[in-house]
Design an enzyme around this catalytic site. Structure first.
Site, PDB file in Angstrom:
ATOM      1  CE  LYS A  65      73.921 -79.988  26.993  1.00 31.23           C
ATOM      2  NZ  LYS A  65      75.152 -79.594  26.664  1.00 31.23           N
ATOM      3  NE  ARG A 125      78.346 -85.225  32.289  1.00 29.17           N
ATOM      4  CZ  ARG A 125      78.464 -84.305  31.543  1.00 29.17           C
ATOM      5  NH1 ARG A 125      78.729 -84.135  30.290  1.00 29.17           N
ATOM      6  NH2 ARG A 125      78.642 -83.017  32.231  1.00 29.17           N
ATOM      7  NE  ARG A 146      84.294 -70.476  23.343  1.00 28.64           N
ATOM      8  CZ  ARG A 146      83.569 -71.415  24.218  1.00 28.64           C
ATOM      9  NH1 ARG A 146      82.300 -71.019  24.356  1.00 28.64           N
ATOM     10  NH2 ARG A 146      83.911 -72.484  24.714  1.00 28.64           N
ATOM     11  NE  ARG A 169      87.786 -70.879  27.366  1.00 24.62           N
ATOM     12  CZ  ARG A 169      86.868 -71.501  28.059  1.00 24.62           C
ATOM     13  NH1 ARG A 169      87.080 -71.405  29.212  1.00 24.62           N
ATOM     14  NH2 ARG A 169      85.884 -71.963  27.226  1.00 24.62           N
ATOM     15  NE  ARG A 224      84.062 -79.834  25.548  1.00 24.30           N
ATOM     16  CZ  ARG A 224      83.764 -78.571  25.591  1.00 24.30           C
ATOM     17  NH1 ARG A 224      84.408 -77.941  24.951  1.00 24.30           N
ATOM     18  NH2 ARG A 224      82.736 -78.509  26.377  1.00 24.30           N
TER      19      ARG A 224
END
Length: 210
Positions: free
Chosen positions: A13, A88, A123, A156, A167
């Site tokens: 996004k 949201r 990542r 992270r 999430r």
């Protein structure tokens, strides 16, 4: 054009918001950014928001919508705007409708959970310079170490599998219902987000008629 971008974390996004703001010459509207700006400027709605933030409370939807409406009166919004991360929830979407905030189209970028987990979970970040690598798509020359400063790469907290799953769960529970909400209004446009960025952008432009 007045747009809302929807999609799970890691769907692309943010990248599409940047591409579309440049293509359409309209601003990207982020509630976090405009809340901070309104507080800093000391606007009436900003002062309301500050009172909640200083108390450690969530800013109510009514105040958030007030800040959004205030932002939309700026000259740079005359040609349109792009909402990224807002609304949201169904309640926020209904509040936008009740306040007559105009939305032309809602772009939903669809990506399966397993691809999101693989994409974000792969990542690796340099703690020194912030460079981001990926175990499959952007490997460093020396495994586990940054090409630029040779620091050991880290995972992270946001990129840990459990965090990603949490999430996604929040997205499916709170935000995904907006897809049907806007589909019923005839405003929904859907694209697949599992492609590379160039292919995804081409598909976005196609469904939006750009």
């Amino acid at each position: 054009m007045k747009l809302i971008l929807l999609g799970p974390p890691g769907a692309g996004k943010g990248t599409q918001a940047e591409v579309l703001t440049e293509k359409l010459s309209v601003p990207q509207i982020s509630t976090g950014d405009i809340l901070r700006a309104a507080v800093k400027a000391g606007t009436p709605v900003g002062l309301q928001a500050k009172a909640f933030m200083d108390a450690g409370d969530l800013v109510p939807d009514s105040v958030i919508i007030g800040v959004v409406k205030e932002r939309l009166t700026a000259d740079d919004c005359k040609k349109g705007y792009i909402f990224d991360g807002m609304p949201r929830t169904i309640a926020q979407a209904q509040a936008l409708d009740e306040q007559n905030v105009v939305i032309d189209a809602v772009l939903s970028i669809e990506v399966p959970d397993d691809i999101i987990i693989k994409r974000l979970g792969g990542r690796r970040t340099c703690p020194e310079c912030g460079m981001i690598y990926h175990v499959e798509t952007k490997k460093p020359a020396k495994e586990g170490f940054c090409d630029g400063c040779n620091a050991a790469l880290i995972i992270r907290k946001d990129d840990e599998t459990e965090t990603i799953k949490n999430r996604l769960e929040t997205y499916h529970k709170e935000t995904e219902p907006l897809i049907d909400y806007y589909r019923k209004q005839g405003k929904l446009k859907e694209v697949g987000g599992e492609f590379n960025i160039a292919s995804q952008t081409a598909e976005v432009f196609k469904v939006l008629g750009l």
